[in-house]
Design an enzyme around this catalytic site. Structure first.
Site, mmCIF file in Angstrom:
data_model
loop_
_atom_site.group_PDB
_atom_site.id
_atom_site.type_symbol
_atom_site.label_atom_id
_atom_site.label_comp_id
_atom_site.label_asym_id
_atom_site.label_seq_id
_atom_site.Cartn_x
_atom_site.Cartn_y
_atom_site.Cartn_z
ATOM 1 N N GLY A 154 11.605 -4.339 30.560
ATOM 2 C CA GLY A 154 10.347 -4.168 31.160
ATOM 3 C C GLY A 154 9.948 -5.854 30.731
ATOM 4 O O GLY A 154 10.176 -6.676 29.880
ATOM 5 N N GLN B 126 3.161 -11.898 29.394
ATOM 6 C CA GLN B 126 4.276 -12.282 28.724
ATOM 7 C C GLN B 126 4.752 -13.478 29.328
ATOM 8 O O GLN B 126 5.576 -14.313 28.780
ATOM 9 C CB GLN B 126 5.436 -11.495 28.686
ATOM 10 C CG GLN B 126 5.410 -10.232 27.759
ATOM 11 C CD GLN B 126 6.482 -9.282 27.700
ATOM 12 O OE1 GLN B 126 6.521 -8.387 28.757
ATOM 13 N NE2 GLN B 126 7.185 -9.516 26.717
ATOM 14 N N CYS C 147 11.087 -6.704 21.893
ATOM 15 C CA CYS C 147 10.253 -7.308 22.698
ATOM 16 C C CYS C 147 10.752 -8.643 23.062
ATOM 17 O O CYS C 147 11.024 -9.488 22.047
ATOM 18 C CB CYS C 147 8.844 -7.114 22.356
ATOM 19 S SG CYS C 147 7.828 -7.858 23.406
ATOM 20 N N LEU C 148 10.747 -9.046 24.294
ATOM 21 C CA LEU C 148 11.175 -10.449 24.867
ATOM 22 C C LEU C 148 10.140 -11.494 24.389
ATOM 23 O O LEU C 148 10.463 -12.691 24.321
ATOM 24 C CB LEU C 148 11.286 -10.572 26.299
ATOM 25 C CG LEU C 148 12.301 -9.705 27.013
ATOM 26 C CD1 LEU C 148 12.220 -9.486 28.650
ATOM 27 C CD2 LEU C 148 13.599 -10.094 26.661
ATOM 28 N N HIS D 208 5.168 0.819 26.248
ATOM 29 C CA HIS D 208 5.313 -0.627 25.729
ATOM 30 C C HIS D 208 4.770 -1.536 26.501
ATOM 31 O O HIS D 208 4.000 -2.497 26.154
ATOM 32 C CB HIS D 208 6.698 -0.738 25.361
ATOM 33 C CG HIS D 208 7.130 -2.289 24.911
ATOM 34 N ND1 HIS D 208 7.712 -2.283 23.811
ATOM 35 C CD2 HIS D 208 6.867 -3.539 25.306
ATOM 36 C CE1 HIS D 208 7.781 -3.534 23.486
ATOM 37 N NE2 HIS D 208 7.382 -4.299 24.376
ATOM 38 N N GLU D 209 4.911 -1.532 27.818
ATOM 39 C CA GLU D 209 4.463 -2.485 28.910
ATOM 40 C C GLU D 209 2.999 -2.431 28.946
ATOM 41 O O GLU D 209 2.366 -3.511 29.065
ATOM 42 C CB GLU D 209 5.340 -2.201 30.251
ATOM 43 C CG GLU D 209 6.753 -2.742 30.224
ATOM 44 C CD GLU D 209 7.109 -3.978 29.614
ATOM 45 O OE1 GLU D 209 6.364 -4.981 29.825
ATOM 46 O OE2 GLU D 209 8.213 -3.747 28.584
ATOM 47 N N HIS E 201 1.220 -4.242 26.544
ATOM 48 C CA HIS E 201 1.106 -5.753 26.695
ATOM 49 C C HIS E 201 -0.132 -5.878 27.657
ATOM 50 O O HIS E 201 -0.576 -7.039 27.571
ATOM 51 C CB HIS E 201 2.227 -6.197 27.513
ATOM 52 C CG HIS E 201 3.377 -6.596 26.546
ATOM 53 N ND1 HIS E 201 3.473 -7.272 25.608
ATOM 54 C CD2 HIS E 201 4.585 -5.891 26.420
ATOM 55 C CE1 HIS E 201 4.577 -7.288 24.876
ATOM 56 N NE2 HIS E 201 5.298 -6.647 25.390
HETATM 57 ZN ZN ZN Z 1 7.269 -6.457 24.999
#
Ligand code: ZN
Length: 185
Positions: free
Chosen positions: A60, A65, A112-113, A155-156, A159
């Site tokens: 995701g 991000q 997480c990225l 999770h997304e 964000h």
């Molecule tokens: Zn994330």
């Protein structure tokens, strides 16, 4: 194309902001962004491309991000077969319409990225959700998700609300979750 250099990391205040609703029709740069977010996920899950561009694998990636504070996120949950993903959509203005009382957490915790360190611990989320979103053309979609895809989507969506996964981890006892939480291997 989006690379790890494009992705902002924890500490950047954009990741803590509430992202803005999108309006239709989307602007050209918004459509391009949707494409780029999904392209990153595809690239990151392709062994050769990921190696070449040093991409961390992701399922995701949300617009905040990449420093765009708008309610858009790409989700690509791969399936057993390469061309049959379990869930692959760019979600515009996603909303969780209803959620199970039953909680679930990944046994291995989450990553997480935008977070370059391991933060161990259970991240309790709803095991099942009913999700509504709009596609790039403004068409409404509703889907019921459970377990892993449901966790990824939560999770997304976090964000888009300025929340990072470790906000949900029990500070004193990271590997505890509310009683009855389903642990997913
Ligand atoms: Zn994330």
């Amino acid at each position: 194309m989006i690379t790890m250099d494009t992705i902002i990391r924890e500490g950047n205040p954009i990741l803590r902001a509430r992202a803005a609703q999108l309006t239709f029709p989307l602007k050209d740069d918004e459509r391009q962004l949707a494409h780029d977010l999904m392209e990153f996920l595809e690239n990151s899950q392709d062994e050769e491309i990921a190696k070449k561009y040093r991409l961390r694998a992701g399922v995701g990636l949300a617009a905040p991000q990449v420093a765009v504070s708008k309610r858009m996120t790409a989700v690509l949950v791969p399936g057993e077969e390469p061309d049959k993903p379990i869930f692959k959509h760019v979600l515009i203005n996603p909303t969780i319409l209803s959620e199970s009382v039953q909680l679930a957490a990944l046994a291995e915790g989450e990553g997480c990225l935008s977070v370059d360190r391991d933060v161990p611990g259970y991240v309790p989320r709803h095991a099942r959700i009913k999700l509504r979103w709009f596609d790039l053309d403004g068409e409404e979609h509703v889907a019921r998700l459970q377990n892993y895809p449901a966790i990824v989507v939560q999770h997304e969506i976090d964000h888009l609300n300025g929340i990072l996964f470790f906000d949900h981890i029990n500070k004193d006892n990271p590997f505890t979750a509310p009683e009855g939480t389903l642990l997913l291997e």
